[in-house]
Design a protein around this motif. Structure first.
Motif, mmCIF file in Angstrom:
data_model
loop_
_atom_site.group_PDB
_atom_site.id
_atom_site.type_symbol
_atom_site.label_atom_id
_atom_site.label_comp_id
_atom_site.label_asym_id
_atom_site.label_seq_id
_atom_site.Cartn_x
_atom_site.Cartn_y
_atom_site.Cartn_z
ATOM 1 N N ASP A 132 0.770 -1.371 0.003
ATOM 2 C CA ASP A 132 0.190 -0.161 -0.052
ATOM 3 C C ASP A 132 0.783 1.098 0.038
ATOM 4 O OD1 ASP A 132 0.869 0.380 2.588
ATOM 5 O OD2 ASP A 132 -1.105 -0.254 3.511
ATOM 6 N N THR A 133 0.297 2.477 -0.198
ATOM 7 C CA THR A 133 0.778 3.652 -0.350
ATOM 8 C C THR A 133 1.639 4.069 0.973
ATOM 9 O OG1 THR A 133 -1.015 4.864 0.170
ATOM 10 C CG2 THR A 133 -0.608 4.625 -1.976
ATOM 11 N N TYR A 134 1.384 3.437 2.158
ATOM 12 C CA TYR A 134 2.064 3.855 3.437
ATOM 13 C C TYR A 134 3.284 3.358 3.216
ATOM 14 C CZ TYR A 134 2.987 3.820 8.599
ATOM 15 O OH TYR A 134 3.701 4.100 9.495
ATOM 16 N N HIS A 135 3.192 1.716 3.420
ATOM 17 C CA HIS A 135 4.358 0.938 3.386
ATOM 18 C C HIS A 135 5.192 1.068 2.145
ATOM 19 C CE1 HIS A 135 5.743 -3.516 3.742
ATOM 20 N NE2 HIS A 135 6.498 -2.894 4.187
ATOM 21 N N GLY A 136 4.494 0.889 0.760
ATOM 22 C CA GLY A 136 5.313 1.238 -0.328
ATOM 23 C C GLY A 136 6.258 2.346 -0.362
ATOM 24 N N SER A 137 5.753 3.643 0.123
ATOM 25 C CA SER A 137 6.523 4.714 -0.093
ATOM 26 C C SER A 137 7.482 4.748 0.980
ATOM 27 C CB SER A 137 5.440 6.040 0.029
ATOM 28 O OG SER A 137 5.084 6.054 1.345
ATOM 29 N N SER A 138 7.309 4.069 2.300
ATOM 30 C CA SER A 138 8.424 4.100 2.931
ATOM 31 C C SER A 138 9.612 3.825 2.624
ATOM 32 C CB SER A 138 7.957 3.067 4.102
ATOM 33 O OG SER A 138 8.161 1.796 3.962
ATOM 34 N N TYR A 139 9.819 2.761 1.513
ATOM 35 C CA TYR A 139 11.218 2.339 1.218
ATOM 36 C C TYR A 139 11.877 3.432 0.341
ATOM 37 C CZ TYR A 139 9.489 -2.464 2.173
ATOM 38 O OH TYR A 139 9.040 -3.599 2.702
ATOM 39 N N PHE A 140 10.891 4.286 -0.343
ATOM 40 C CA PHE A 140 11.556 5.298 -0.994
ATOM 41 C C PHE A 140 11.850 6.463 0.030
ATOM 42 C CE2 PHE A 140 9.590 2.550 -3.860
ATOM 43 C CZ PHE A 140 10.276 2.495 -4.764
ATOM 44 N N LYS A 141 11.651 6.534 1.206
ATOM 45 C CA LYS A 141 12.227 7.529 2.098
ATOM 46 C C LYS A 141 13.193 7.036 2.722
ATOM 47 C CE LYS A 141 7.344 9.035 3.515
ATOM 48 N NZ LYS A 141 6.466 9.467 4.497
ATOM 49 N N ARG A 142 13.888 5.772 2.684
ATOM 50 C CA ARG A 142 14.921 5.274 3.282
ATOM 51 C C ARG A 142 16.152 4.784 2.425
ATOM 52 N NH1 ARG A 142 10.705 1.307 6.232
ATOM 53 N NH2 ARG A 142 11.708 0.038 4.522
ATOM 54 N N TRP A 143 16.906 4.355 3.328
ATOM 55 C CA TRP A 143 18.215 3.737 2.400
ATOM 56 C C TRP A 143 17.809 2.820 1.449
ATOM 57 C CZ3 TRP A 143 18.711 -1.609 2.914
ATOM 58 C CH2 TRP A 143 18.314 -2.113 4.320
ATOM 59 N N ASN A 144 16.800 2.072 1.475
ATOM 60 C CA ASN A 144 16.393 0.876 0.491
ATOM 61 C C ASN A 144 16.348 1.504 -0.937
ATOM 62 O OD1 ASN A 144 14.565 1.085 3.285
ATOM 63 N ND2 ASN A 144 14.962 -1.092 2.540
ATOM 64 N N ARG A 145 16.152 2.859 -0.968
ATOM 65 C CA ARG A 145 16.079 3.474 -2.373
ATOM 66 C C ARG A 145 17.178 3.402 -3.041
ATOM 67 N NH1 ARG A 145 14.465 9.535 -1.198
ATOM 68 N NH2 ARG A 145 16.464 10.418 -1.019
ATOM 69 N N ILE A 146 18.628 3.063 -2.639
ATOM 70 C CA ILE A 146 19.636 3.202 -3.045
ATOM 71 C C ILE A 146 19.974 1.568 -3.376
ATOM 72 C CG2 ILE A 146 22.179 3.724 -3.044
ATOM 73 C CD1 ILE A 146 20.144 6.177 -3.070
ATOM 74 N N ARG A 147 20.174 1.281 -4.655
ATOM 75 C CA ARG A 147 20.479 -0.096 -5.269
ATOM 76 C C ARG A 147 21.720 -0.745 -4.597
ATOM 77 N NH1 ARG A 147 17.788 -2.620 -8.890
ATOM 78 N NH2 ARG A 147 17.266 -0.464 -9.934
ATOM 79 N N GLU A 148 22.700 0.183 -4.634
ATOM 80 C CA GLU A 148 24.015 -0.400 -3.867
ATOM 81 C C GLU A 148 23.836 -0.758 -2.674
ATOM 82 O OE1 GLU A 148 24.153 2.052 -7.406
ATOM 83 O OE2 GLU A 148 23.530 2.525 -5.663
ATOM 84 N N ILE A 149 22.788 -0.139 -2.006
ATOM 85 C CA ILE A 149 22.966 -0.514 -0.526
ATOM 86 C C ILE A 149 21.894 -1.728 -0.212
ATOM 87 C CG2 ILE A 149 22.153 0.307 1.685
ATOM 88 C CD1 ILE A 149 22.953 2.901 0.899
ATOM 89 N N SER A 150 20.629 -1.712 -0.919
ATOM 90 C CA SER A 150 19.519 -2.805 -0.791
ATOM 91 C C SER A 150 19.664 -3.793 -1.929
ATOM 92 C CB SER A 150 18.189 -2.000 -0.686
ATOM 93 O OG SER A 150 18.048 -1.514 -2.066
#
Length: 436
Positions: A163-181
């Protein structure tokens, strides 16, 4: 007999999922002898929550060798940010120590190969804590397949919605950087791929996929203004952001949690971790992962998986169908009923024999995280596998590698516009590793 554990990555997940139960439920089996993290503040947070750890020595990120020499652990618990897992797993195996690691075991197929080769040379063993396997619905599906209810598995349809709450959370955090996640096809979808691999008892051999960044990043259609560096807590256009106003009001900020680096309950809502905020703007240009995938995976037993995942949906859950030569299993699950605006029923399983009448199977549900799976997983980890269970459920390095390998094959296919074989990503394990 008590085993001594050293924790590498004193994250929220480490504290809530492992450290708390180890101290309170499994104190007779576990002795925490060391804490290691890059941020000394995390040690403070952990010890303030569990004062019984006050005298446990703490170490910096580069102090692994000293920690092992001084505390002499039996097991290393790898619960830091995803890109740290492989580092500490391999170091532990080189010292003949056992390892418990959360998923994903690593962020690349290359690191998976290194882990499996290190394990082949070591007296230590890797266990990956795939808690989705332990949810009552998921174990019942496994048991139905083992009983032969649907015969030989031929195809699987799995559509996962975040959902838009959980899904957007990944893009607020370090998960949004491929080299890290490793991207969400690894960080998140490895959970899903492992479930399928385990359910059907087959190994993935090839994947073909499409993927895109449809909702987030600077080109997101709902971006109120193209500008990097914003944070929700201080943003001057957040009232124009649908992802913010859907879950927050002008007087109440429904901040997302971060299982690894974010705020901790009991800390007044703020942990003040060094140089990190879990509320970065979902429209930043540094985002380099996808939010939508559609993939086909081929298995060595002939099964075919049709998989999709979308990280910006109005509700959360999945739709699953498993087809075989004798019948079909179907189930629909809605997660997060406190958030979803849609009515939800108790999850059941529908069984359709190929020739016969439909059966609806009700499963006894349990309390606990991940659909009731977490408490049973912890029992297997710290008390040993349940002797009453007639099948394997704890997962090892090969299971971790195949889940990650599938995720990397999906991403490579998106990037390279071609089918990608798992042996390209993982290569064949050494003969010694295969014999373990």
């Amino acid at each position: 007999m008590k085993r001594k554990y050293a924790v590498c990555g004193v994250s929220n997940r480490a504290i809530g999922m492992f450290i708390g139960p180890m101290l309170e439920t499994f104190a007779g089996q576990c002795d925490i002898v060391g804490l290691l993290d890059i941020d000394a503040r995390r040690h403070e947070v952990c010890k303030s929550r569990y004062p019984q750890l006050a005298d446990v020595p703490q170490y910096g990120a580069d102090d692994f060798d000293r920690m092992v020499a001084e505390t002499k652990p039996d097991v290393i618990l790898a619960t830091g940010r995803d890109d740290t897992h492989a580092v500490y797993i391999i170091k532990a195996l080189e010292k003949d120590l056992d390892v418990l690691t959360e998923k994903p075991m690593a962020t690349t197929g290359e690191d998976c190969r290194r882990i499996m080769d290190a394990e082949a040379r070591s007296k230590g063993k890797v266990t990956v804590t795939f808690n989705y396997r332990y949810a009552p619905i998921h174990t019942k599906i496994k048991e139905m397949i083992l009983e032969g209810k649907i015969g030989r598995v031929t195809s699987i349809d799995l559509n996962w919605y975040i959902d838009t709450y959980h899904g957007s959370s990944y893009f607020k955090r370090w998960n949004r950087i491929r080299e890290i996640s490793g991207g969400l096809s690894i960080h998140k979808s490895s959970h899903h791929f492992d479930l399928v691999n385990w359910w059907i008892g087959q190994k993935p051999v090839e994947a073909f996929a499409y993927g895109a960044l449809n909702y987030y990043g600077p080109e997101g259609e709902l971006n109120p203004r193209k500008e990097d560096g914003r944070h929700c807590g201080t943003c001057d256009v957040k009232q124009d952001c649908a992802y913010y106003t859907r879950w927050s009001t002008r007087s109440r900020d429904m901040a997302v949690k971060d299982d690894h680096l974010g705020t901790v309950k009991g800390e007044g809502g703020k942990a003040d971790y060094t140089s990190y905020r879990p509320d970065a703007c979902i429209y930043d240009s540094e985002i380099n992962i996808e939010d939508t995938y559609a993939a086909t995976v081929k298995y060595d037993g002939g099964a075919l998986l049709s998989y999709s995942v979308n990280f910006s949906m109005p509700y959360e859950g999945y739709r699953l169908a498993i087809n075989g030569t004798k019948g079909r299993i179907e189930t629909i699950e809605y997660h997060a009923p406190s958030r979803t605006p849609f009515p939800t029923d108790v999850q059941t399983i529908d069984y359709f024999p190929l020739f016969g009448s439909k059966e609806t199977i009700h499963v006894v549900h349990r309390e606990g995280g991940h659909g009731g799976g977490d408490p049973v997983l912890l029992e297997d980890l710290f008390l040993g596998p349940d002797p009453a269970r007639g099948y394997e459920i704890l997962s090892g390095s090969e299971d971790g590698a195949y889940s990650i390998g599938t995720g990397e094959a999906v991403w490579r296919s998106v990037l390279e516009h071609r089918p990608v074989r798992l042996d390209e990503v993982l290569r064949a394990p050494t003969a010694t590793a295969a014999a373990r």
